[in-house]
Design a protein around this motif. Structure first.
Motif, short mmCIF file in Angstrom:
data_model
loop_
_atom_site.label_atom_id
_atom_site.label_comp_id
_atom_site.label_asym_id
_atom_site.label_seq_id
_atom_site.Cartn_x
_atom_site.Cartn_y
_atom_site.Cartn_z
N ALA A 130 -20.93 46.04 -74.34
CA ALA A 130 -20.49 46.20 -75.72
C ALA A 130 -20.44 44.86 -76.41
O ALA A 130 -21.35 44.06 -76.25
CB ALA A 130 -19.19 46.96 -75.79
N TYR A 131 -19.37 44.52 -77.08
CA TYR A 131 -19.53 43.46 -78.05
C TYR A 131 -18.36 42.51 -78.09
O TYR A 131 -18.52 41.30 -78.00
CB TYR A 131 -19.72 44.12 -79.42
CG TYR A 131 -19.72 43.19 -80.60
CD1 TYR A 131 -20.83 42.39 -80.86
CD2 TYR A 131 -18.62 43.12 -81.44
CE1 TYR A 131 -20.83 41.54 -81.93
CE2 TYR A 131 -18.62 42.26 -82.51
CZ TYR A 131 -19.73 41.48 -82.77
OH TYR A 131 -19.72 40.65 -83.82
N LYS A 132 -17.16 43.02 -78.18
CA LYS A 132 -16.11 42.22 -78.77
C LYS A 132 -15.42 41.22 -77.85
O LYS A 132 -14.91 40.21 -78.29
CB LYS A 132 -15.06 43.15 -79.41
CG LYS A 132 -14.14 42.46 -80.40
CD LYS A 132 -14.91 41.73 -81.47
CE LYS A 132 -14.04 40.69 -82.14
NZ LYS A 132 -14.75 39.91 -83.13
N LEU A 185 -29.42 34.18 -86.08
CA LEU A 185 -30.36 34.79 -85.12
C LEU A 185 -29.97 36.22 -84.77
O LEU A 185 -30.82 37.06 -84.52
CB LEU A 185 -30.38 33.97 -83.83
CG LEU A 185 -31.49 32.94 -83.66
CD1 LEU A 185 -31.37 32.30 -82.29
CD2 LEU A 185 -32.87 33.54 -83.84
N ASP A 186 -28.67 36.48 -84.75
CA ASP A 186 -28.17 37.82 -84.45
C ASP A 186 -28.61 38.79 -85.56
O ASP A 186 -29.14 39.87 -85.29
CB ASP A 186 -26.65 37.80 -84.32
CG ASP A 186 -26.10 39.15 -83.88
OD1 ASP A 186 -26.49 39.61 -82.78
OD2 ASP A 186 -25.31 39.74 -84.61
N ARG A 187 -28.37 38.35 -86.80
CA ARG A 187 -28.75 39.23 -87.93
C ARG A 187 -30.25 39.51 -87.94
O ARG A 187 -30.68 40.64 -88.12
CB ARG A 187 -28.31 38.58 -89.24
CG ARG A 187 -26.80 38.56 -89.44
CD ARG A 187 -26.45 38.24 -90.88
NE ARG A 187 -26.74 36.86 -91.22
CZ ARG A 187 -25.86 35.85 -91.12
NH1 ARG A 187 -24.65 36.08 -90.70
NH2 ARG A 187 -26.21 34.63 -91.47
N GLY A 215 -32.34 39.26 -85.39
CA GLY A 215 -32.71 40.03 -84.19
C GLY A 215 -32.45 41.51 -84.38
O GLY A 215 -33.27 42.35 -83.99
N HIS A 216 -31.31 41.86 -84.97
CA HIS A 216 -31.00 43.27 -85.23
C HIS A 216 -31.97 43.86 -86.24
O HIS A 216 -32.45 44.97 -86.08
CB HIS A 216 -29.58 43.42 -85.79
CG HIS A 216 -28.50 43.25 -84.76
ND1 HIS A 216 -28.50 43.95 -83.59
CD2 HIS A 216 -27.40 42.46 -84.74
CE1 HIS A 216 -27.43 43.60 -82.87
NE2 HIS A 216 -26.76 42.68 -83.55
N LYS A 217 -32.26 43.09 -87.28
CA LYS A 217 -33.03 43.62 -88.39
C LYS A 217 -34.52 43.73 -88.07
O LYS A 217 -35.17 44.71 -88.41
CB LYS A 217 -32.82 42.71 -89.61
CG LYS A 217 -33.28 43.31 -90.91
CD LYS A 217 -32.81 42.50 -92.10
CE LYS A 217 -33.36 43.07 -93.39
NZ LYS A 217 -33.04 42.23 -94.54
N ASP A 251 -23.85 34.01 -76.93
CA ASP A 251 -22.83 34.98 -76.55
C ASP A 251 -23.45 36.24 -75.97
O ASP A 251 -22.80 37.00 -75.27
CB ASP A 251 -21.87 35.30 -77.70
CG ASP A 251 -22.60 35.55 -78.99
OD1 ASP A 251 -23.85 35.50 -78.99
OD2 ASP A 251 -21.94 35.78 -80.02
N HIS A 252 -24.71 36.46 -76.30
CA HIS A 252 -25.45 37.61 -75.74
C HIS A 252 -26.91 37.42 -76.09
O HIS A 252 -27.25 36.52 -76.85
CB HIS A 252 -24.93 38.94 -76.29
CG HIS A 252 -24.78 38.96 -77.78
ND1 HIS A 252 -25.86 39.01 -78.62
CD2 HIS A 252 -23.69 38.89 -78.58
CE1 HIS A 252 -25.42 39.01 -79.88
NE2 HIS A 252 -24.11 38.92 -79.89
N GLY A 253 -27.76 38.26 -75.54
CA GLY A 253 -29.18 38.17 -75.85
C GLY A 253 -29.56 39.14 -76.96
O GLY A 253 -28.73 39.45 -77.83
N MET A 267 -30.97 45.06 -80.08
CA MET A 267 -29.56 45.33 -79.76
C MET A 267 -29.14 44.58 -78.50
O MET A 267 -29.97 44.13 -77.72
CB MET A 267 -29.35 46.84 -79.61
CG MET A 267 -27.90 47.31 -79.61
SD MET A 267 -26.82 46.52 -80.82
CE MET A 267 -27.44 47.20 -82.36
N HIS A 268 -27.83 44.43 -78.34
CA HIS A 268 -27.28 43.77 -77.15
C HIS A 268 -26.04 44.53 -76.72
O HIS A 268 -25.55 45.37 -77.48
CB HIS A 268 -26.93 42.32 -77.48
CG HIS A 268 -26.13 42.19 -78.74
ND1 HIS A 268 -24.77 42.34 -78.79
CD2 HIS A 268 -26.53 41.95 -80.03
CE1 HIS A 268 -24.36 42.18 -80.04
NE2 HIS A 268 -25.40 41.96 -80.82
N GLY A 269 -25.53 44.22 -75.55
CA GLY A 269 -24.29 44.87 -75.10
C GLY A 269 -24.50 46.11 -74.27
O GLY A 269 -23.67 47.02 -74.29
ZN LIG Z 1 -25.21 41.46 -82.86
#
Ligand SMILES: [Zn+2]
Length: 379
Positions: free
Chosen positions: A37-39, A180-182, A184-186, A223-225, A330-332
């Motif tokens: 997950a994420y948090k 990079l997160d934004r 990567g998701h998009k 924090d994640h891939g 996505m990650h998590g």
């Molecule tokens: Zn994310």
């Protein structure tokens, strides 16, 4: 310390980021065990303790079926509904919601797009720990530090460039870069948008490094891939078609890689669990799974009476993060083999603290306190 949000170990190639690649060869390098997950990632880093020990996971809790049935029609929720309908995209919706939440002084946790009717059902909790965080330890020892997490991609560049200047004033600089997160998701992890941004960060960090001087320790970590998404599944719609009503028979907290379930009674629980056992895009977490993921001691108000986890490369859509446009990365994931977060540590003393081939988030904060010769976290 630079956090590159959503930097996958798959990005670390001589072609894509020659400087970071070189750094990983010449300094300490480890892959970090990804978290489900994420948090919890930031908590694990800040408190130097795993999720199970801290007892937290998400920053929303389920308030019970009473909260579901209250259905207050406050002005806030009406405006929220209007904002959701009127927003042209998920990104704009998040911006408008952010402003609205600030104005209404309502706590704004993650995810950002919980349906208005469930805002009261999943209130934000700010857990208190009887354990010091890295920042508290720094404060107590009068270590001057700067924490920056710019909201806009454009501000990230200037902050990286200003690090040498900040280091004249501060002992530690924590910089978290989220663009990079934004992207990567998009657009997905193999998109040109992501590749361009990685090249750019690589260039900026490459220019920064010689300016840091010998006594400065540099940590670059993610924090994640970011895993490519290939399949989408509407879990709630699936259950609706099977005759189960959200809020009446069950309540779900819908994330991209997991959905937490609470049930009205044992009868519905049994029926819904049975239906879910046929869904091939994921599986219900067993006690064994939870032990393996380090979340078996997390309260059910966070995790749900049952937790359904998506298989890698699959996401639930729509969910509380994405409503209009499905994510391409996505990650998590509960079981991930595709990619991992990374950790590069450059400085002899700091490197000697990091010996494992596979690091965990909990190793980082205590390495920093050791490096600064501070008394460490209470166990
Ligand atoms: Zn994310």
């Amino acid at each position: 310390m630079i956090w590159l949000d959503a930097f996958s170990d798959r990005y670390l190639t001589p072609e894509l980021c020659p400087f970071l690649w070189n750094l990983s060869k010449n300094c300490f390098f480890a892959k970090i065990k990804p978290l489900f997950a994420y948090k919890g990632i930031e908590y694990c880093f800040e408190y130097g303790a795993p999720l199970n020990k801290l007892g937290v996971w998400n920053d929303h809790v389920f308030a019970g079926f009473d909260a579901v049935n209250k259905r207050q029609n406050s002005l806030f929720k009406k405006v929220l509904k209007f904002v959701d309908n009127f927003s042209p995209s998920d990104e704009w919706n998040k911006v408008f919601r952010y402003i609205l939440f600030k104005l209404a002084r309502v706590e704004y946790g993650t995810p950002h797009l919980i349906p208005p009717q469930y805002i009261d059902v999943f209130p934000v909790t700010r857990p208190s720990f009887n354990r010091k965080s890295l920042y508290q330890i720094l404060d107590e020892n009068s270590i001057k530090y700067l924490r920056k997490e710019p909201k806009l991609a454009i501000s990230e560049v200037g902050l990286i460039k200003r690090i040498p200047k900040y280091l004249r004033k501060y002992d530690v600089v924590f910089l978290k870069l989220n663009s990079l997160d934004r992207l990567g998701h998009k657009y997905g992890p193999s998109s040109n948008n992501v590749r361009r941004r990685i090249r750019y960060f690589d260039k900026l960090i490459g220019e920064l490094f010689p300016k840091l001087g010998k006594n400065v320790a540099l940590i670059v970590m993610s924090d994640h891939g970011m895993t490519p998404v290939l399949h989408y599944f509407d879990l709630i719609n699936f259950l609706t078609k099977k005759g189960f009503e959200f809020a009446n028979h069950y309540v779900a907290f819908v994330g991209a890689t997991y959905t937490s379930f609470w049930f009205k009674n044992e009868q519905y629980k049994e029926k819904i669990v049975n239906e879910l056992s046929y869904v091939e895009v994921g599986h219900l977490l067993s006690v064994k799974d939870k032990i393996k993921l380090g979340i078996n001691k997390i309260g059910l108000e966070y995790l749900g009476e049952e937790t359904f986890a998506a298989r890698e490369h699959h996401v639930f859509f729509p969910e509380f993060y994405h409503v209009r446009r499905p994510p391409k990365g996505m990650h998590g994931y509960a079981y991930s083999s595709y990619d991992a977060p990374i950790c590069i540590v450059c400085n002899e003393i700091l490197e000697s603290n990091m010996t494992k081939q596979v690091a965990s988030f909990t190793d980082l904060a205590s390495s920093i306190t050791n490096f600064l010769n501070l008394s460490n976290f209470s166990s």
